[in-house]
Design a protein around this motif. Structure first.
Motif, PDB file in Angstrom:
ATOM      1  N   CYS A 156       4.651  19.827 -33.178  1.00  0.00           N
ATOM      2  CA  CYS A 156       5.506  19.662 -32.005  1.00  0.00           C
ATOM      3  C   CYS A 156       5.012  18.532 -31.123  1.00  0.00           C
ATOM      4  N   ILE A 157       5.880  18.124 -30.211  1.00  0.00           N
ATOM      5  CA  ILE A 157       5.573  17.070 -29.234  1.00  0.00           C
ATOM      6  C   ILE A 157       6.035  17.572 -27.874  1.00  0.00           C
ATOM      7  N   LEU A 158       5.233  17.310 -26.845  1.00  0.00           N
ATOM      8  CA  LEU A 158       5.613  17.672 -25.476  1.00  0.00           C
ATOM      9  C   LEU A 158       6.062  16.416 -24.735  1.00  0.00           C
ATOM     10  N   VAL A 159       7.180  16.506 -24.043  1.00  0.00           N
ATOM     11  CA  VAL A 159       7.662  15.370 -23.245  1.00  0.00           C
ATOM     12  C   VAL A 159       7.859  15.836 -21.805  1.00  0.00           C
ATOM     13  N   ASP A 160       7.410  15.043 -20.846  1.00  0.00           N
ATOM     14  CA  ASP A 160       7.684  15.408 -19.445  1.00  0.00           C
ATOM     15  C   ASP A 160       7.934  14.169 -18.586  1.00  0.00           C
ATOM     16  N   ALA A 161       8.864  14.320 -17.662  1.00  0.00           N
ATOM     17  CA  ALA A 161       9.220  13.237 -16.747  1.00  0.00           C
ATOM     18  C   ALA A 161       8.077  12.922 -15.781  1.00  0.00           C
ATOM     19  N   GLU A 219      -5.545  22.855 -26.936  1.00  0.00           N
ATOM     20  CA  GLU A 219      -6.478  21.762 -27.261  1.00  0.00           C
ATOM     21  C   GLU A 219      -6.766  21.666 -28.768  1.00  0.00           C
ATOM     22  N   PRO A 220      -7.041  22.798 -29.475  1.00  0.00           N
ATOM     23  CA  PRO A 220      -7.392  22.702 -30.896  1.00  0.00           C
ATOM     24  C   PRO A 220      -6.289  22.086 -31.757  1.00  0.00           C
ATOM     25  N   PHE A 221      -5.060  22.047 -31.273  1.00  0.00           N
ATOM     26  CA  PHE A 221      -3.949  21.568 -32.104  1.00  0.00           C
ATOM     27  C   PHE A 221      -3.622  20.088 -31.892  1.00  0.00           C
ATOM     28  N   SER A 222      -4.310  19.438 -30.932  1.00  0.00           N
ATOM     29  CA  SER A 222      -4.085  18.003 -30.644  1.00  0.00           C
ATOM     30  C   SER A 222      -2.596  17.638 -30.621  1.00  0.00           C
ATOM     31  N   ILE A 223      -1.846  18.276 -29.758  1.00  0.00           N
ATOM     32  CA  ILE A 223      -0.399  18.049 -29.677  1.00  0.00           C
ATOM     33  C   ILE A 223      -0.095  16.772 -28.871  1.00  0.00           C
ATOM     34  N   PRO A 224       0.675  15.839 -29.460  1.00  0.00           N
ATOM     35  CA  PRO A 224       1.003  14.622 -28.709  1.00  0.00           C
ATOM     36  C   PRO A 224       1.789  14.933 -27.427  1.00  0.00           C
ATOM     37  N   ARG A 225       1.476  14.185 -26.370  1.00  0.00           N
ATOM     38  CA  ARG A 225       2.167  14.371 -25.083  1.00  0.00           C
ATOM     39  C   ARG A 225       2.775  13.041 -24.676  1.00  0.00           C
ATOM     40  N   LEU A 226       4.076  13.016 -24.502  1.00  0.00           N
ATOM     41  CA  LEU A 226       4.736  11.819 -23.979  1.00  0.00           C
ATOM     42  C   LEU A 226       5.017  12.103 -22.504  1.00  0.00           C
ATOM     43  N   LEU A 227       4.160  11.598 -21.629  1.00  0.00           N
ATOM     44  CA  LEU A 227       4.314  11.884 -20.196  1.00  0.00           C
ATOM     45  C   LEU A 227       4.925  10.681 -19.478  1.00  0.00           C
ATOM     46  N   GLY A 228       5.485  10.956 -18.286  1.00  0.00           N
ATOM     47  CA  GLY A 228       6.133   9.892 -17.529  1.00  0.00           C
ATOM     48  C   GLY A 228       7.407   9.413 -18.212  1.00  0.00           C
ATOM     49  N   ARG A 229       8.008  10.256 -19.046  1.00  0.00           N
ATOM     50  CA  ARG A 229       9.252   9.899 -19.740  1.00  0.00           C
ATOM     51  C   ARG A 229      10.270  11.000 -19.594  1.00  0.00           C
ATOM     52  N   ARG A 230      11.459  10.636 -19.129  1.00  0.00           N
ATOM     53  CA  ARG A 230      12.542  11.604 -19.001  1.00  0.00           C
ATOM     54  C   ARG A 230      13.405  11.538 -20.253  1.00  0.00           C
ATOM     55  N   VAL A 231      13.677  12.698 -20.856  1.00  0.00           N
ATOM     56  CA  VAL A 231      14.581  12.713 -22.007  1.00  0.00           C
ATOM     57  C   VAL A 231      16.005  12.558 -21.471  1.00  0.00           C
ATOM     58  N   GLU A 232      16.689  11.524 -21.962  1.00  0.00           N
ATOM     59  CA  GLU A 232      18.033  11.221 -21.451  1.00  0.00           C
ATOM     60  C   GLU A 232      19.123  11.567 -22.442  1.00  0.00           C
ATOM     61  N   GLY A 233      18.849  11.342 -23.732  1.00  0.00           N
ATOM     62  CA  GLY A 233      19.900  11.536 -24.725  1.00  0.00           C
ATOM     63  C   GLY A 233      19.500  12.516 -25.806  1.00  0.00           C
ATOM     64  N   LEU A 234      20.457  13.332 -26.250  1.00  0.00           N
ATOM     65  CA  LEU A 234      20.228  14.257 -27.366  1.00  0.00           C
ATOM     66  C   LEU A 234      21.477  14.243 -28.241  1.00  0.00           C
ATOM     67  N   THR A 235      21.300  13.872 -29.512  1.00  0.00           N
ATOM     68  CA  THR A 235      22.424  13.885 -30.450  1.00  0.00           C
ATOM     69  C   THR A 235      21.943  14.492 -31.759  1.00  0.00           C
TER      70      THR A 235
END
Ligand code: FAD
Length: 339
Positions: free
Chosen positions: A32-37, A77-93
């Protein structure tokens, strides 16, 4: 200029429920990947009340907002999940098994399933319409939350607002500030009776002064350095309050923003879900935490944790179409690095 990434599950929102959803997905061996604005993980707990204690997290008699997020971060922490921070998800298709998401920074994320853990949406505070406001926000002279109480030691402040946040912070900061002007457009405050009686005590001591019924009118100072706040009555009577900071607590804007464009059924501020799986009206897209609604929903962190587990189990079938999921306890699986 953004990144292109592929994953099993994309989690929109890194508040407490998004973080725990990342743990649940990882335990079921899904990427998984975490994204936050926001630039930091933690959602409301970090953005709005890092130092406020929470008393209803199971097995934690009291834990501050910021501390809870540190613990949730430690757990993944043990899973080293990528974090995309400072990014707002705008589109979903796309559709279940093959979604495409875009962020405002140009990232493209391909995912088999989506978890929306977006709280109140890409949230922001209600800002007062004052001239030159941005300049004072940039220097931290005007703020909408308290990150570090120590910043206000021996300072003169204007706290604006008539609800719990304004009163609670006026009380809390009255222990270290030099002077607090509490400005509200009505004479009466909307807060717990206990807080209101504590407020009367703080006023009697002289640190807190009630300025009602007044509204914010203007900011005085230069180059982002605040020297005073102008307030006015409805009749136009103006006063200038000497202050180095303005803390405005006018609530949060609960606008779902871009999420409203994704073709998912929603109310004004929530996404209705099937309670047993947290699936939204769009197959493959799940909603958990404050943004999810169903009969009996409580907007509490503990309920968001449970929804994260239900969504992850439901998503397992999308990521592993030909495999039945045998229910196991965490003991038999362990996490990477555990004995
Ligand atoms: P949030 O914490 O709101 O996080 C959502 C995240 O999603 C945000 O960081 C946001 O930036 C991000 N996001 C939204 N849209 C997008 C997008 N399009 N792209 C990228 N990122 C996006 N609950 C309790 O259980 N106990 C308490 O004692 C308690 N006290 C509270 C005190 C206060 C003052 C407040 C305000 C709330 C309190 N709560 C409490 C409620 C609790 O904080 C919320 O229930 C909880 O934060 C919800 O978590 P969440 O992960 O669903 O959403």
């Amino acid at each position: 200029s953004g990144a292109t990434v592929s994953t099993d599950v994309v989690i929109i929102g890194a508040g407490p429920t998004g973080l725990f959803a990342a743990f649940q997905c990882s335990m079921l061996k899904m990427n998984c990947i975490l994204v936050d604005a926001l630039d930091e993980i933690g959602g409301q707990c970090v953005a709005l009340y890092p130092e406020k204690p929470i008393y209803d997290i199971p097995a934690c008699p009291a834990i501050e907002g910021g501390e809870l997020i540190e613990k949730l971060s430690e757990q993944i922490e043990p899973f080293s999940i990528p974090r995309l921070l400072g990014r707002r998800v705008e589109g979903l298709t796309g559709s279940a098994g093959d979604f495409r998401l875009e962020t405002n920074k140009g990232d493209v994320i391909h995912a088999k399933a989506v978890i929306i853990a977006a709280g109140a949406g890409a949230f922001g505070p209600n800002r007062p319409p004052l001239e030159g406001l941005e300049e004072y926000e940039a220097t931290g002279a005007v703020r909408y939350s308290v990150r570090r109480k120590a910043d206000f030691e021996d300072k003169s402040l204007v706290i604006a607002g008539g609800g719990d946040s304004a009163i609670d912070w006026a009380l809390s900061l009255s222990r270290l500030a030099r002077k607090i002007y509490l400005v509200h457009r009505r004479d009466k405050f909307r807060a717990a009776p206990e807080s209101l009686s504590q407020l009367e005590e703080a006023i009697a001591k002289g640190v807190v002064e009630k300025i009602t019924p007044y509204q914010l009118k203007g900011l005085q100072g230069s180059e982002g350095k605040l020297t005073g706040v102008d307030v006015a009555t409805l009749q136009g009577e103006v006063r200038t309050l000497e202050a180095e900071h303005l803390l405005a607590f006018f609530g949060l804007a609960t606008d779902l923003g871009p999420i409203a464009q994704w073709g998912i059924d929603q109310t004004r501020s929530t996404i209705p879900v099937t309670p047993s799986s947290c699936q939204t009206s769009l197959p493959g897209v799940y909603a958990i935490g404050d943004i999810a609604s169903y009969p009996g929903k409580l907007k509490l962190i503990l309920q968001g944790f449970s929804e994260a587990a239900m969504a992850a189990h439901a998503i397992y079938a999308i990521v592993n179409p030909n495999q039945a999921l045998h229910f196991e306890y965490s003991t038999s699986k362990g996490v990477p690095g555990s004995a």
